[in-house]
Structures are given as C-alpha cells and as structure tokens.
Design an enzyme around this catalytic site. Structure first.
Site, PDB file in Angstrom:
ATOM      1  N   GLY A 348       0.803  -1.217   0.000  1.00 38.51           N
ATOM      2  CA  GLY A 348       0.000   0.000   0.000  1.00 38.51           C
ATOM      3  C   GLY A 348       0.837   1.269   0.000  1.00 38.51           C
ATOM      4  O   GLY A 348       0.620   2.170  -0.821  1.00 38.51           O
ATOM      5  N   GLY A 371      -1.243  -7.502   0.989  1.00 34.67           N
ATOM      6  CA  GLY A 371      -1.005  -8.769   1.692  1.00 34.67           C
ATOM      7  C   GLY A 371      -0.845  -9.936   0.734  1.00 34.67           C
ATOM      8  O   GLY A 371       0.025 -10.785   0.911  1.00 34.67           O
TER       9      GLY A 371
HETATM   10  P1  ADP Z   1       4.041  -1.200   2.335  1.00 33.08           P
HETATM   11  O1  ADP Z   1       2.680  -0.654   2.707  1.00 33.08           O
HETATM   12  O2  ADP Z   1       4.523  -0.665   1.010  1.00 33.08           O
HETATM   13  O3  ADP Z   1       4.102  -2.700   2.435  1.00 33.08           O
HETATM   14  P2  ADP Z   1       5.042  -0.797   4.998  1.00 33.08           P
HETATM   15  O4  ADP Z   1       3.643  -0.612   5.485  1.00 33.08           O
HETATM   16  O5  ADP Z   1       5.756  -2.028   5.391  1.00 33.08           O
HETATM   17  O6  ADP Z   1       5.093  -0.625   3.393  1.00 33.08           O
HETATM   18  O7  ADP Z   1       5.946   0.408   5.507  1.00 33.08           O
HETATM   19  C1  ADP Z   1       5.661   1.753   5.203  1.00 33.08           C
HETATM   20  C2  ADP Z   1       6.006   2.656   6.362  1.00 33.08           C
HETATM   21  O8  ADP Z   1       7.356   2.492   6.762  1.00 33.08           O
HETATM   22  C3  ADP Z   1       5.855   4.114   6.013  1.00 33.08           C
HETATM   23  O9  ADP Z   1       4.793   4.656   6.770  1.00 33.08           O
HETATM   24  C4  ADP Z   1       7.195   4.728   6.391  1.00 33.08           C
HETATM   25  O10 ADP Z   1       7.074   5.966   7.061  1.00 33.08           O
HETATM   26  C5  ADP Z   1       7.781   3.698   7.329  1.00 33.08           C
HETATM   27  N1  ADP Z   1       9.245   3.803   7.406  1.00 33.08           N
HETATM   28  C6  ADP Z   1      10.130   3.698   6.403  1.00 33.08           C
HETATM   29  N2  ADP Z   1      11.380   3.910   6.832  1.00 33.08           N
HETATM   30  C7  ADP Z   1      11.295   4.180   8.158  1.00 33.08           C
HETATM   31  C8  ADP Z   1      12.253   4.501   9.181  1.00 33.08           C
HETATM   32  N3  ADP Z   1      13.549   4.602   8.919  1.00 33.08           N
HETATM   33  N4  ADP Z   1      11.778   4.707  10.435  1.00 33.08           N
HETATM   34  C9  ADP Z   1      10.461   4.604  10.707  1.00 33.08           C
HETATM   35  N5  ADP Z   1       9.529   4.318   9.807  1.00 33.08           N
HETATM   36  C10 ADP Z   1       9.929   4.092   8.528  1.00 33.08           C
HETATM   37 MG    MG Z   2       1.759  -0.329   4.632  1.00 34.82          MG
END
Ligand code: ADP
Ligand code: MG
Length: 392
Positions: A348, A371
């Site tokens: 997402g 997911g």
């Molecule tokens: P996706 O939805 O693409 O699978 P995630 O939900 O796993 O991605 O992660 C996204 C979140 O990770 C974002 O809200 C981002 O702010 C956070 N994030 C990325 N790098 C860091 C960091 N260094 N410290 C804290 N949060 C982080």
């Molecule tokens: Mg996410």
C-alpha cells in the site's frame, strides 16, 4: 505458467456469474474517494457483459465488527460503478437470503447486481460452508477477480469455488502472472528491494527472496534492526528487538546477496520539521534516529537496479510521508522507473509513494494487493487461487 481456468474458458452466454471482486475502496462523505480497485476489475466485468452474462458482484469493504454497519455499506460503490459502466447497477442490502435470491433470479443478460458487504455476514471470514453454498445458489458460474483477497480462505473467496465451475478474472490472472513469473522464472539479474517499517512483517519474504533473487537491497525502518544486530548503536531509531536474532541469521544466510544502506539520513525527532543530517552508516548518536537511506546508498542501489532484468519492490526506503525524508524512496523510485527491467511494485505505502513520485506509468506492474502480493513473494499458495478449476 498460469494453469487455472479464466473467464475466457467459460461459456457465459445467458448465465448468472458470481464475481468476487476487491472493491475494498476508501469512502469519504458517502462517496468513493479512490476508485483504483474498481477500475482494475472493469475488464472482467465488461467482458462478461459483452458476452451475454448477468453479473453478480461481491466484495468486502473495511473491517466491520460483528454485523452490518452502514459506514461500510457497498451502496456508494454501486453508484460509482454505475457511472463507470454507464449502465444501471442494482444493489441489494444483503449478501444471501430472500431478497438476494429474488434479485439474482430476476437478472437478465447485461444486468449488474452488487450484494452487500460480505463481512457483514459472520460466516464470511469463518469460510462457513453453509454461506458458501447459499452464495453459490445465486449463480451458475463463479469468477474470482479479487487478487487483493486471494490470500484469505473466506466463504466468498474460497468456499464458494467448490460449488460452481470456478475461474479467474483478468486482474487475478495478470497479478499471478507477473508476480509468479518474477518468483519462478525471473529474467536475471533479479533484484529485490525491501523496506518499510518493520522487519517482522516481512521475514518470510526476505527469506524466500534471499533464495530466489540475485540481490536483496534493504532500506527503510527494517534496515535498523539489521544494523543493531550487527552491533551498531541505533539511537532512537525504530528497532525491533524481538527480531535481532532473526536479522543475524538472515545476514549470515544472505551473505553477499543481502545489501544494507551504506549511508543514512538521521533526524533529532520523528517530525516533518526535524533537524536532519547525512552520515555514513555507523553508530547513530544518542537522541538521533535513522529516517531515510542516504545519497550514496541511492546511487549504489540505483546501479544494481539499472543492471537488473527483474526488479521487485516492496516497502519505502524511509519516512517518505515527510518530504525531507522522502529522497531515498523517490531516488529508488526514479531508478526503478528508468531501468529497462521488468518492474513490479506491491504494498500500500510503496504504491502510494510511486504515485506521489508521478512514476506509476513507467512501472511494468503495480500490484493491487498488499497482503496477497507479500504472500506470493513469500512463496505461499493463495487459497483463493488454489480453489479455482485447473485448465484441462
Ligand atoms: P508497504 O505498505 O509498502 O508494504 P510498509 O507498510 O511495510 O510498506 O511500511 C511503510 C512505512 O514504513 C511508512 O509509513 C514509512 O514511514 C515507514 N518507514 C520507512 N522507513 C522508516 C524509518 N527509517 N523509520 C520509521 N519508519 C519508517
Ligand atoms: Mg503499509
């Protein structure tokens, strides 16, 4: 490669087709505020209508707790779909029962009906066989186009497929083909980029990709846990202490395939206006935290991405919601967009980031399922896909 029946293998003329779609869209003031998922299902719906079927759509929306909740009604989705299809779309405020059966019974070729949110029914998430049977009784054929829900064995995604001839829709087929091909038979070098907040969400994915990919580039918050596992002080960085042992194991197992940031951007607070500094990866000073990958890492990762045959990306490289800490994510996005590799992005927040960067149209495939795409990358069979009929 794709060994399931698709809508094109079905004779749909004059039939009622129950189609599970992923219309789990955001609503604002009673209206659909982002219709990406609805549009993604249009090719299947349009194909069925063009071939003389009547279409009965089911979907979940949100996470209603313990029964019907008007906040999560699919009624606004019916209105929106009607505009997109430029034809009437009927809505019934139940999933199964007399009203649903009557409405289904009255359908003629070219008609479209949406049933109420599957999750208003307690049997849905329990994959209740009786609910599956009742759903099946509404139609002659079943099509699953809800890739985003295919990792769940629910009555409308799995159970119902055992009672009717069952085939995949075009979106399901496309998602499985891109993600499946990347995992099973990628054009090499195969470069995986993983980031996001937490390592614990994605351990299975990292494990599987360390086997399948040629390189696994790690950024985002999950890199912090790897740093701490290697003995660096990480200051106030987001770290999962429960995952340190696994991080150590993955570093060992990954050997030269697993690449961590060589420089990072740190901040003195988790705040859009925080003071920021770049530093080569090393001990993070007290009171500071890692918020993004640094420019040298962007360049190094960019080089691998440029030379790749296949790139799969899940998880932002930093806290991209704050512009100050979005350079790593946007830099990697730019590299992925300009690479000639087959590029696939899932998740997402990752998809939001690529849209924000304005680069979505330069990506080969953007997955609609967070997911479900992760479970595919993890190598787990999706129950909603498994239940469909095999191609003869
Ligand atoms: P996706 O939805 O693409 O699978 P995630 O939900 O796993 O991605 O992660 C996204 C979140 O990770 C974002 O809200 C981002 O702010 C956070 N994030 C990325 N790098 C860091 C960091 N260094 N410290 C804290 N949060 C982080
Ligand atoms: Mg996410």
């Amino acid at each position: 490669m794709f060994n399931k029946k698709t809508v094109e293998d079905l004779d749909v003329q004059g039939k009622r087709v129950l189609v599970r779609v992923d219309f789990n869209v955001p609503l604002q003031d009673g209206k659909v505020s982002d219709d990406t998922r609805i549009r993604a299902a249009l090719p299947t719906i349009q194909y069925l209508l063009d071939h003389g079927a009547a279409v009965i759509l089911t979907s979940h929306l949100g996470r209603p707790k313990g029964g019907p909740d008007p906040k999560y009604s699919l009624a606004p989705v019916a209105d929106h779909l009607s505009e997109l299809l430029e034809r009437p779309v009927q809505f019934v405020d139940e999933l199964v029962g007399e009203k649903a059966a009557q409405a289904a019974q009255n359908l003629k070729a070219g008609d479209v009906l949406i049933l109420e949110n599957t999750r208003f029914h307690p049997g849905e998430t329990k994959n209740d066989p009786e609910l599956a049977r009742q759903l099946a009784s509404l139609a002659d054929l079943y099509v699953n186009d809800a890739f985003g829900s295919a990792h769940r064995a629910h009555a409308s995604t799995e159970g119902v497929a055992h009672h009717l001839p069952a085939a995949a829709g075009f979106l399901m087929q496309k998602e499985i083909q891109y993600l499946g091909q990347a995992i099973a038979d990628p054009k090499r070098p195969f470069v995986a980029i993983l980031g996001g907040a937490k390592i614990s969400d994605k351990i299975g994915v990292i494990r599987n990709l360390l086997e399948k990919a040629d390189q696994v580039l790690i950024g985002g918050g999950m890199a912090n846990t790897f740093f701490k596992a290697q003995g660096y002080p990480t200051g106030d960085s987001l770290v999962e202490d429960d995952s340190l042992e696994i991080a150590r194991e993955l570093v060992q197992k990954g050997a030269s395939k697993l690449r961590l940031p060589i420089d990072v951007v740190i901040a003195n607070a988790f705040d859009a206006e925080a003071e920021m500094k770049e530093m080569p990866m090393g001990p993070v000073p007290d009171g500071w935290r890692i918020m993004d990958i640094g420019p040298q890492t962007v360049a190094a990762f960019g080089k691998s991405i440029q030379g790749a045959g296949t790139v799969v990306w899940n998880g932002p490289m930093g806290v991209f919601e704050f512009p100050r800490f979005a350079k790593g994510t946007f830099g990697v996005a730019e590299a992925v967009a300009s690479s000639s590799a087959t590029s696939i992005i899932g998740g997402g927040d990752s998809v939001a980031a690529i849209n924000q960067a304005g680069l979505a149209d330069r990506i080969t495939h953007i997955s609609t399922g967070g997911g479900a795409s992760l479970e595919m990358l993890e190598g787990i069979p999706l129950p909603g896909l498994v239940a469909l009929n095999d191609r003869d």
